[in-house]
Design an enzyme around this catalytic site. Structure first.
Site, PDB file in Angstrom:
ATOM      1  N   LYS A  22       0.831  -1.213   0.000  1.00  0.00           N
ATOM      2  CA  LYS A  22       0.000   0.000   0.000  1.00  0.00           C
ATOM      3  C   LYS A  22       0.864   1.261   0.000  1.00  0.00           C
ATOM      4  O   LYS A  22       0.656   2.163  -0.810  1.00  0.00           O
ATOM      5  CB  LYS A  22      -0.907   0.011   1.233  1.00  0.00           C
ATOM      6  N   ASN A  23       1.813   1.325   0.925  1.00  0.00           N
ATOM      7  CA  ASN A  23       2.565   2.578   1.085  1.00  0.00           C
ATOM      8  C   ASN A  23       3.513   2.848  -0.075  1.00  0.00           C
ATOM      9  O   ASN A  23       3.980   3.978  -0.246  1.00  0.00           O
ATOM     10  CB  ASN A  23       3.333   2.591   2.408  1.00  0.00           C
ATOM     11  N   ARG A  94      -4.857  10.630   4.250  1.00  0.00           N
ATOM     12  CA  ARG A  94      -3.821  11.643   4.363  1.00  0.00           C
ATOM     13  C   ARG A  94      -2.862  11.622   3.167  1.00  0.00           C
ATOM     14  O   ARG A  94      -2.371  12.666   2.731  1.00  0.00           O
ATOM     15  CB  ARG A  94      -3.063  11.387   5.672  1.00  0.00           C
ATOM     16  N   CYS A 118      -5.514  13.277  12.759  1.00  0.00           N
ATOM     17  CA  CYS A 118      -5.997  11.913  12.624  1.00  0.00           C
ATOM     18  C   CYS A 118      -5.717  11.191  13.916  1.00  0.00           C
ATOM     19  O   CYS A 118      -5.068  11.721  14.800  1.00  0.00           O
ATOM     20  CB  CYS A 118      -5.380  11.219  11.428  1.00  0.00           C
ATOM     21  N   ARG A 123       0.039  15.014  12.986  1.00  0.00           N
ATOM     22  CA  ARG A 123       0.543  14.770  11.625  1.00  0.00           C
ATOM     23  C   ARG A 123       0.396  15.971  10.679  1.00  0.00           C
ATOM     24  O   ARG A 123      -0.375  15.942   9.721  1.00  0.00           O
ATOM     25  CB  ARG A 123      -0.147  13.547  11.011  1.00  0.00           C
ATOM     26  N   PRO A 124       1.162  17.015  10.930  1.00  0.00           N
ATOM     27  CA  PRO A 124       1.084  18.195  10.054  1.00  0.00           C
ATOM     28  C   PRO A 124       1.729  17.941   8.684  1.00  0.00           C
ATOM     29  O   PRO A 124       2.359  16.903   8.479  1.00  0.00           O
ATOM     30  CB  PRO A 124       1.889  19.243  10.826  1.00  0.00           C
ATOM     31  N   ASP A 126       3.574  20.621   7.310  1.00  0.00           N
ATOM     32  CA  ASP A 126       4.451  21.788   7.179  1.00  0.00           C
ATOM     33  C   ASP A 126       5.732  21.480   6.412  1.00  0.00           C
ATOM     34  O   ASP A 126       6.207  22.296   5.613  1.00  0.00           O
ATOM     35  CB  ASP A 126       4.778  22.361   8.573  1.00  0.00           C
ATOM     36  N   ASP A 314       4.809   1.258  11.989  1.00  0.00           N
ATOM     37  CA  ASP A 314       3.627   0.563  11.473  1.00  0.00           C
ATOM     38  C   ASP A 314       3.542  -0.902  11.917  1.00  0.00           C
ATOM     39  O   ASP A 314       2.566  -1.578  11.603  1.00  0.00           O
ATOM     40  CB  ASP A 314       3.609   0.617   9.935  1.00  0.00           C
ATOM     41  N   ILE A 336       8.157   7.785  16.529  1.00  0.00           N
ATOM     42  CA  ILE A 336       7.752   8.468  15.294  1.00  0.00           C
ATOM     43  C   ILE A 336       6.475   9.268  15.495  1.00  0.00           C
ATOM     44  O   ILE A 336       6.392  10.429  15.101  1.00  0.00           O
ATOM     45  CB  ILE A 336       7.565   7.463  14.129  1.00  0.00           C
ATOM     46  N   ARG A 406      -8.496  -0.403   4.608  1.00  0.00           N
ATOM     47  CA  ARG A 406      -7.666   0.603   3.941  1.00  0.00           C
ATOM     48  C   ARG A 406      -6.323  -0.003   3.534  1.00  0.00           C
ATOM     49  O   ARG A 406      -5.734   0.426   2.547  1.00  0.00           O
ATOM     50  CB  ARG A 406      -7.412   1.789   4.880  1.00  0.00           C
TER      51      ARG A 406
END
Ligand code: UD1
Length: 427
Positions: A22-23, A94, A118, A123-124, A126, A314, A336, A406
């Protein structure tokens, strides 16, 4: 909304194939916006809700999306028809923010809804925005949208220095830099296998990039990129989750299509926990078979999450389920994400002995978990609860399985094939 009904206590054994990652797939799909020619993917995890969401987002921007049997996808974007990634899609995923770099690079403008908070922390984005500014973009935030524009003539090569390692930020910067004018350098880049896969795709499309797998990427911008064919690598997190199913299920389990070198940190931990792991033949791409034989109760091990090649955040929730029934006490440190222990309180409801304080969790292994109704809070937390259900005494109902859908293809089918009793039902 679907639920999983799990009858615990059945040993896990057999062989199962790992699906596409997925990632990796999400940034690879976003990168197809960079060319007007068709990009063909093999091995894509097309059943995942996140992959379908990314598909819908790309179609809304002008992509022609064709899905064939067996994980084949063809994505073609002759012209970008819209440069807005709308709130409704970004809100549910996201990773939608990954279209920012490609849109800016190809069209000189982009309007992307802010992803917002979330469940696993604030989890910005920027760092994504700063990276775009380093390549010449002007950024404003208007009515909940990031509005980005390039100077006339497009993005210009520049030096992107990430103050913190970010996987998505590195991916966005890469996808922007490949069509910028001149040379770009990305410092403190992420080294995750998903970055390496993205570089390999971009290179197959004609990009010039050096340094993948290191903290410094050097990119020579091109005028245009072309189509290609690309194989999505297998999912290291699904592989890790299935290895944890073997570890918790006292089983003997073989994974095929396993990205062997990408699961090293977990394999090391499982060996430390007294599981026996055998690596079979591995092909040139580092993909092969891994077999796990688990003891009656694994030994407790300590874990600190970190960027690749460290222990993946994860996999933290899934290993915690294993440690909940291990012999001894484990200490987990989550480096993280803040607030990524939402599964802990649900594991406690199943009889786990877990105490969370800030970024640390102390898990005292218990002899037995008991089945209970539990609620999934995010993707990997859901997987952790399913694993706990496999070993718990009696019946476990896991609610809000949409989180799981997901990122896991047919998990209940794969686990059932291995001897578990997991059924999906409409609530
Ligand atoms: C990706 C993965 C996710 C994984 C994470 C870390 C995808 C689709 N998702 O997420 O599964 O858990 O990497 O391995 O690949 N940060 C900022 N500002 C930013 C961006 C990030 O402060 O602009 C922070 C985050 O809040 C977090 C840390 O940096 O604390 C790392 O996040 P990042 O690597 O960006 O994660 P994602 O790319 O979102």
């Amino acid at each position: 909304m679907d639920i999983f009904r799990i009858q615990g206590g059945r040993p896990i054994s057999g062989t199962v194939r790992v699906s596409g990652a997925k990632n990796a797939a999400l940034p690879l799909m976003a990168a197809t916006l960079l060319s007007e020619e068709p990009i063909r993917f093999a091995g894509a995890p097309t059943r995942l809700v996140d992959v379908q969401t990314m598909g819908r987002l790309l179609v809304s921007l002008g992509t022609e999306f064709t899905e064939r049997r067996g994980g084949e996808l063809v994505l073609t974007t002759p012209t970008i028809e819209d440069t807005t990634a709308a709130y409704d899609l970004v809100r549910t995923m996201r990773a939608s923010v990954l279209v920012l770099g490609p849109l800016l690079a190809r069209c000189g403008q982009a309007r992307v809804s802010m992803p917002g908070g979330c469940a696993i922390g604030s989890r910005p984005v920027d760092l994504h925005l700063k990276a775009m500014e380093s390549l010449g973009a002007r950024i404003e935030v208007e009515s909940g949208y990031v509005v980005a524009r390039t100077p006339p003539g497009g993005l210009v090569g520049g030096r992107v220095v990430f103050e913190k390692i970010t996987v998505g930020g590195t991916e966005n910067a890469l996808m922007a830099a490949v069509l910028a004018r001149g040379e770009s350098v990305i410092e403190n880049a992420a080294r995750e296998p998903e970055i390496v896969a993205l570089v390999e795709l971009l290179r197959a499309m004609g990009a010039e990039i050096e340094g993948e797998g290191t903290h410094r990427l050097v990119i020579q911008g091109q005028d245009r990129l072309s189509g290609c064919r690309f194989e999505v690598p297998p999912d290291r997190i699904e592989a890790g989750t299935l290895l944890c199913a073997g570890a918790i299920g006292q089983g003997s389990l073989t994974l095929s299509n396993c990205p062997v070198s990408h699961v090293e940190a977990l394999v090391e931990k499982l060996r430390e926990a007294d599981c026996r792991l055998k690596i079979g033949e591995v092909n040139g791409a580092g993909i092969g078979e891994v077999t796990i034989d688990a003891p009656f109760r694994p030994r407790a091990v300590d874990v600190t999450t970190g960027e690749y090649p460290g222990f993946p955040t994860d996999m933290q929730a899934q290993l915690m389920a294993v440690m909940a029934v291990a012999q001894g006490r484990s200490m987990f440190t989550e480096k993280i994400f803040e607030n990524r222990y939402l599964h802990a309180s649900e594991l406690v409801r199943m009889g786990g002995d877990i105490h969370v304080e800030g970024r640390t969790a102390t898990i005292r292994g218990v002899k037995r978990l008991s089945g209970a109704p539990v609620t999934a809070s995010d993707l990997r937390a859901s997987a952790s609860l399913v694993l706990a259900g496999l070993v718990a005494h009696g019946e476990t109902i896991v609610r809000r399985i949409y989180h799981l859908d997901r990122g896991y293809e047919n998990l209940e089918i794969k686990l059932s094939k291995l001897g578990a009793s997991v059924t999906r039902e409409a609530e």
